[in-house]
Enzyme design. Sequence first.
Site, PDB file in Angstrom:
ATOM      1  N   ASP A   1      -6.284  85.266  45.421  1.00  0.00           N
ATOM      2  CA  ASP A   1      -5.354  86.296  45.858  1.00  0.00           C
ATOM      3  C   ASP A   1      -6.061  87.627  46.069  1.00  0.00           C
ATOM      4  O   ASP A   1      -5.739  88.357  47.007  1.00  0.00           O
ATOM      5  CB  ASP A   1      -4.231  86.470  44.824  1.00  0.00           C
ATOM      6  CG  ASP A   1      -3.276  85.305  44.859  1.00  0.00           C
ATOM      7  OD1 ASP A   1      -3.484  84.410  45.698  1.00  0.00           O
ATOM      8  OD2 ASP A   1      -2.331  85.279  44.048  1.00  0.00           O
TER       9      ASP A   1
ATOM     10  N   ASP B   1       1.134  83.514  38.469  1.00  0.00           N
ATOM     11  CA  ASP B   1       1.172  83.530  39.913  1.00  0.00           C
ATOM     12  C   ASP B   1       2.398  82.762  40.399  1.00  0.00           C
ATOM     13  O   ASP B   1       2.580  81.589  40.084  1.00  0.00           O
ATOM     14  CB  ASP B   1      -0.107  82.860  40.414  1.00  0.00           C
ATOM     15  CG  ASP B   1      -0.248  83.010  41.898  1.00  0.00           C
ATOM     16  OD1 ASP B   1       0.249  84.009  42.419  1.00  0.00           O
ATOM     17  OD2 ASP B   1      -0.844  82.132  42.528  1.00  0.00           O
TER      18      ASP B   1
ATOM     19  N   THR C   1       4.540  86.090  46.578  1.00  0.00           N
ATOM     20  CA  THR C   1       5.475  84.973  46.418  1.00  0.00           C
ATOM     21  C   THR C   1       6.594  85.338  45.462  1.00  0.00           C
ATOM     22  O   THR C   1       7.761  85.101  45.749  1.00  0.00           O
ATOM     23  CB  THR C   1       4.775  83.730  45.860  1.00  0.00           C
ATOM     24  OG1 THR C   1       3.632  84.134  45.152  1.00  0.00           O
ATOM     25  CG2 THR C   1       4.406  82.800  46.962  1.00  0.00           C
ATOM     26  N   THR C   2       6.207  85.907  44.324  1.00  0.00           N
ATOM     27  CA  THR C   2       7.221  86.255  43.339  1.00  0.00           C
ATOM     28  C   THR C   2       8.204  87.246  43.941  1.00  0.00           C
ATOM     29  O   THR C   2       9.420  87.089  43.812  1.00  0.00           O
ATOM     30  CB  THR C   2       6.559  86.863  42.097  1.00  0.00           C
ATOM     31  OG1 THR C   2       5.445  86.062  41.756  1.00  0.00           O
ATOM     32  CG2 THR C   2       7.505  86.923  40.944  1.00  0.00           C
TER      33      THR C   2
END
Lengths: 589, 535
Positions: free
Chosen positions: B396, B58, B91-92
């Site tokens: 998530d 994550d 986010t990534t």
Amino acid sequence: MLYCSSILSLRSSYCISFFKFQSKMVGFSMQPYGIQSMLKEGHRHLSGLDEAVIKNIDACKQLAVITRTSLGPNGISISQIILYFFTISLTVDLCMNKMVINHLDKLFVTNDAATIVNELEVQHPAAKLLVLAGKAQQEEIGDGANLTVSFAGELLQNAEELIRMGLHPSEIIVGYTKAINKTIEVLEEMVEKGSENMNVRDKDEVITRMRSSVASKQFGQEEKLCSLIAEACIQVCPKNPANFSVDNVRVAKLLGGGLNNSLVVRGLVLKSDAVGTIKRLENAKVAVFVGGVDTTATETKGTVLIHSADQLENYAKTEEAKVEELIKAVADSGAKVIVSGAAVGEMALHFCERYKLMVLKISSKFELRRFCRTTGAVALLKLSQPNPDDLGYVDSLSVEEIGGARVTVVKNEQGGNSVSTVVLRGSTDSILDDLERAVDDGVNSYKAMCRDSRTVPGAAATEIELAKRLKEFSLKETGLDQYAIAKFAESFEMIPKTLAENAGLNAIEIISSLYAEHASGNTKVGIDLEEGACKDVSTMKIWDLYITKFFALKYAADAACTVLRVDQIIMAKPAGGPRPPAQGAMDED
Amino acid sequence: MSLKVLNPNAEVLNKSHALHMNINAAKGLQDVLKSNLGPKGTIKMLVGGAGDIKLTKDGNTLLKEMQIQSPTAIMIARTAVAQDETSGDGTTSTVIFIGELMKQSERYIDEGMHPRVLVDGFEIAKRATLQFLEKFKTPVVMGDEPDKEILKMVARTALRTKLYESLADQLTDIVVNAVLCIRKPEEPIDLFMVEIMHMRHKFDVDTRLVEGLVLDHGSRHPDMKRRAENCYILTCNVSLEYEKSEVNAGFFYSSAEQREAMVAAERRSVDERVQKIIDLKNKVCADNDSNFAVFNQKGIDPPSLDLLARAGIIALRRAKRRNMERLVLACGGEAVNSVDDLTPDCLGWAGLVNEHVLGEEKYTFVENVKNPHSCTILIKGPNDHTIAQIKDAVRDGLRAVKNTIEDEAIVLGAGAFEVAARQYLVNEVKKTVKGRAQLGVEAFADALLVVPKILAENSGLDTQDVIIELTGEHDKGNVVGLNLHTGEPIDPQLAGIFDNYSVKRQLINSGPVIASQLLLVDEVIRAGRNMRKPS
């Protein structure tokens, strides 16, 4: 043994990299490109196949080497003395066991893998994953931690070969996952017919299932130990065996004597003396008070207000009268023993003596609770007259002196399934500790068999069969994972190999003759370690619990796959804290 | 160097140095995170200062735990964390997108272009992409009965990027059912009503959804029942223990009798409160074999516990405040703050209250409730890092389902949106832009392609082949994504790969903003006092 230092004391290499790093941090205008420039100083970052995966595997392999040699009944003939943060290994002849000294300078002599890995304080993150798998097994089943760690190490060692062959870790994971699923399938087929129905109260049946687990900890003494453990467990086994609680079998270690002096007491053995002068009672009722036996006190601070000399005199008298009244009430209810969870007041003790009450003090809350379970008493909070229902009963209560220590033996034959205690005798603390761990393992396997009593052949017969069947399975697969499955199968050979090696036999010969036997359909042939030959396990009566194997193999495969999945490690600078005192050379003795 | 005159210790980077530092940092961060993207991404192992292990894929967790120090990287990481806070995922992708924008800009800047022009192009492209997203999204009607299949597809897409496939598929059902359980029509979804509890035993695949509540403590009295069926539940926030007065009070007595009286008086008010609960229990449980459980937010002292145990009541003390709220939603009834006016209406009901002991930890299960509006996801796993990994993924997954219900729209995944948007920008928008800003649009468009590129890279496919094939299909008018197993184009709709609309929107909104800011930096000054000791 150099390998120990490499996995155990990464800390020294932390320092080296830390200094190197600082020299790089000149000013931020010169920042190098890449992750190193972005992290706080002291971080370490390993990534890629060579740096992360292979190194991880290496660390895990070395951990497995340590545990593997104590697999099975014949442990290993060297001991390793492992000190905090740095390692010296001596080859002291202390057959079978490993000697571990932890950071508190406590000495362990054991071949119980769970203890070894716990006390080793493994620092390498990947090796730690294996340790965690071993711990999970220990918590779930209470036995088989060694199998978990060793097998996972073997799987990783074989994975390394595959990686060197050019396979990608993700392909190995796929293969290993397929293999473990197949293993579980085969394992289920290996279950001995009829073993699912078991009378958990039958001592012989229990011993059959417990023996291999205890023997791997205390070889040669398993007969005596098993019968003690089985007896203790059966005594406390509740109506529904699934509710068996490990907590109900206690172990009391008393220095002196030998294993043959050990015995099982139906009831509790408290390592304390009675408070008063009455040291022995039979067939007595018991009243238990949690809050202590003394004058009652208010929560708010109280002050005695005295105006005159009369009042002073009277106050002491009313106090006495009150305590006497309470103690008398207890005595009147029929109780002969008062058990207090807290302090026993001088005055209260005086009246107890006067009313011929025996007084025990048990300050541990849990011990007190066990005492209540043993006697069937209901713990009362305050000193008051107990209801007849609240009283417990003991057959006998006596203070005895065993090996220089005074212990109180609480016996309760009628209580049925409450608490039983295995009194262990041995000449040194280390021996007692190791015996205790063997008993713990035995009790845990009793619990496991209460949940699931199915057995599979022991003495490596199951492993060879699994290896054989998985190899056949791998040949049917078409993709790249067939190599991984074949290696998975090969990993099982580690167990018979280690068993044979630890017993001083020729491993290659044994394994090949095992394969030959299994190929001709004798699926239950295992190694007879005493004669050094292959024999049918049903004649040797060596059975392992299915559930232990199931969890151990599954946790091992999980851990191995997790290690393989990681391709980057980011390590923070180790948290500060006082450095351990510099250790000099070992004292000569 | 005017600054050097003012402060000889100051460090200054200017013009292209500053710019390159920023670009390098952005690219470096992208390098770290890119191997995590997508279902085929790899896992990173984080080792904390105390030697504790964390395994994660994550991006959010990684950025939080990595202790980044470079100022530029911190800015990017903050944007990414903000992305996580607003939309729960992506986010990534944010970090990668920003990194790629910087990388694309670098090329033009090295050719002598002014960053301001690029930034203008970014702005145009961003607006155009957002408009395109509005057209491109697939609206879904949520109404009273949301389409479970769609929710599952979105949740699966999100979860598969965090966990391995079989576990992700199992969790998909769990998170979808959990969100649907707590959803009330006409009210915003409060994900806090899903309790996430973990137990350290068995395997990760034993994770399950409990319709009801799991508390991580048990009753503190040995004689209370461990298991009770048909249980009335009283949720209260009443202190059942003796509390010392605020002022420094003391008792004066002159005989033992007086003291005894004091002792009794001290307890009286607490005992009265306990008695009221016992009275209620006797009233509702008088003529049936139901049980009674008290969940108290405040403490219950041993004498009160003893009284309750004798009355056959299960009592748990010091429950968490949020659990009181959840308990009422799960079991019904209402939380009471005083025992003065207890009525049977205050009580909730559960089919089973069960205590589970795991080593030294105790867990209380309140299960088999009627019509629950709160539930618990019970995560199991053999060790802490597995549990932490699943926990992050579940969070998530829940956000993904919630977003879908709130957005009432989804976006085709597997890189389909990025390729489509890029083609739109290059083929249509670019022509409408005059001047050098065109190049900014082009850089933006190419940066969008980073997502399918890295997806392909992580799956071991050839990046160039994949991009050419995908853009080719899009030019033919087919909307396709990337099949990670084969490298062939697929229809994401058929494969059931959908992303959240809000995640994508946030990504396109925030990425260019931070990239523009970084591009416009022309001087970096460090002149603050160095607090650290010189080494």
